[in-house]
Enzyme design. Structure first.
Site, PDB file in Angstrom:
ATOM      1  N   GLU A   1       8.002   9.806   9.290  1.00  0.00           N
ATOM      2  CA  GLU A   1       9.184   8.987   9.076  1.00  0.00           C
ATOM      3  C   GLU A   1       9.102   8.209   7.772  1.00  0.00           C
ATOM      4  OE1 GLU A   1       9.340   6.856  12.809  1.00  0.00           O
ATOM      5  OE2 GLU A   1       8.095   5.229  12.036  1.00  0.00           O
ATOM      6  N   CYS A   2      10.138   8.335   6.973  1.00  0.00           N
ATOM      7  CA  CYS A   2      10.306   7.614   5.719  1.00  0.00           C
ATOM      8  C   CYS A   2       9.106   7.826   4.790  1.00  0.00           C
ATOM      9  CB  CYS A   2      10.578   6.142   5.987  1.00  0.00           C
ATOM     10  SG  CYS A   2      11.386   5.306   4.585  1.00  0.00           S
TER      11      CYS A   2
END
Length: 428
Positions: A317-318
């Site tokens: 994530e990210c």
């Protein structure tokens, strides 16, 4: 029933000094021998790291949308049982957002301390304080603290403009804590942080707010924990955790543990090898600040590729997604080859690219989360889905899948759906 002294520390706007005051109060009360628990409204990762340093305990997030009313109530009750003082730092301005920090205060009866930047005002301070206290008739308003005050005479004018019962003191201008594009610097990057907090606590100790016995006390019903089935029992999850991968909600770790998973942390930044595991979580953080060092990891690229080849799940994530892309172009135009597990290229931007809460579903139920990044991603991969913004202002974030790898700019709040979380890490 359990009771504790409680304050929700809010302000008219961002930049008023909420984080600094909350950290100073946590340090002060802890220095007085009290057990202090701090919460942060909203989805923030960085303020909680500083507040955790100041309070000496992990900082959880409170948010009626992201966390949900039931879990917020449970966490507050647990904190009242285990701590003497509960401090809650709000997000943005007191009434900003849907739901707002004011909504949280009203829902749980949390007394509000308003921190107002008074550096460029005198008696108007009283009008602003009055507006915050009375904008909602049901708001449990406790008092006001003046920030960035020029001196004793200035403080006297400010104090005279508000009811005596609301005046909780003042502090002068203090050196701001260092920041970067996503927010505050990490505590480990501020070498004199303890000294800064000591100086701030000394000032606050001389103000009415520094007298802990005068804080309002709230009683909470005994916490009732929700049942979480051990859907990940026997599974080992490797989690990247260091200065490059530091955006980890404590509640996310609690959720994985409740699901029965064994958590194994490793530091890609220190070139630690990927542990033997059944699944991998690459959380967000600051890979762009450590791109060359991450790229130089001697084994991670092959280890992650082998992990995917064995059809074992990865959730990136990210910042975790940035690290597994083919390349990262930094603000100075330098292109750094990254781990190359996801066929995509990332470019850093000078302006915020996306911000806002979103929910998403990759096939096993909706997870809630949020997006906040200063980069853009280019890829020929077709997204398998998109996040659903919960309000106007943020674009739907793409979710990508490459074999057993799933990646997105979205930061997931695992407790919003333990079942969907378990599926994300391979539970059938």
């Amino acid at each position: 029933m359990s009771s504790s002294a409680v304050l929700l520390i809010a302000a008219p706007s961002s930049g008023s000094g909420k984080t600094t005051i909350t950290a100073g109060l946590a340090w002060l009360y802890r220095r007085q021998g009290l057990r202090v628990k701090v919460f942060k409204c909203g989805p923030d990762f960085l303020d909680p790291l500083l507040l955790g340093f100041a309070s000496g305990a992990p900082v959880d997030n409170l948010d009626l949308w992201l966390v949900g009313e039931d879990l917020c109530r449970q966490m507050l009750a647990q904190a009242a049982r285990d701590f003497d003082v509960i401090l809650i730092e709000s997000v943005m301005g007191l009434f900003d957002g849907e739901p707002s920090a004011a909504d949280l205060a009203v829902q749980f009866g949390l007394p509000v301390l308003a921190v107002i930047d008074a550096g460029a005002m005198a008696q108007t301070f009283g009008a602003l304080a009055f507006g915050l206290a009375h904008y909602r008739a049901d708001l449990p308003f406790f008092g006001v603290l003046a920030n960035k005050v020029a001196g004793e005479r200035h403080a006297q004018m400010l104090q005279e403009s508000v009811p005596s019962a609301h005046w909780q003191g003042w502090i002068g201008r203090v050196a701001p804590l260092p920041e970067r594009h996503l927010g505050l610097a990490l505590p480990a990057e501020i070498p004199d942080l303890a000294e800064k907090l000591d100086a701030l606590a000394d000032v606050l100790a001389a103000q009415p707010i520094g007298n802990a016995p005068n804080l309002p006390t709230i009683e909470f019903a005994a916490p009732i924990a929700s049942e979480i089935a051990p859907l990940l029992a026997g599974q080992r999850i490797a989690i990247a955790r260091d200065a490059a991968f530091c955006f980890i909600y404590p509640a996310n770790l609690a959720c994985l543990t409740a699901l029965g998973a064994e958590l194994q942390f490793f530091s890609p930044l220190a070139h630690e090898a990927l542990p033997a595991c059944d699944a991998v979580w690459l959380p967000g953080g600051y890979p762009e600040l450590h791109a060359a060092q991450l790229a130089a990891h001697p084994t991670i690229r092959a280890a992650l590729a082998q992990h995917v080849a064995e059809d074992k799940p990865i959730w990136a994530e990210c910042g975790g997604m940035i690290a597994i892309c083919e390349s990262l172009t930094l603000l100075d135009g330098t292109m750094q080859a990254m781990w190359g597990v996801l066929p995509a290229q990332v470019s850093m931007q000078t302006r915020l690219a996306a911000l806002g809460p979103q929910s998403f579903d990759v096939g096993s139920g909706a997870l809630r989360g949020h997006t906040f990044h200063y980069s853009t991603l280019q890829t020929q991969l077709e997204p398998i889905g998109y996040g659903s913004p919960c309000r106007l202002g943020s674009s739907a974030e793409a979710i990508y899948r490459q074999g057993s790898l799933q990646a997105s700019y979205l930061h997931a709040w695992f407790m919003s759906s333990p079942i969907a979380t378990a599926a994300l890490f391979g539970a059938v």
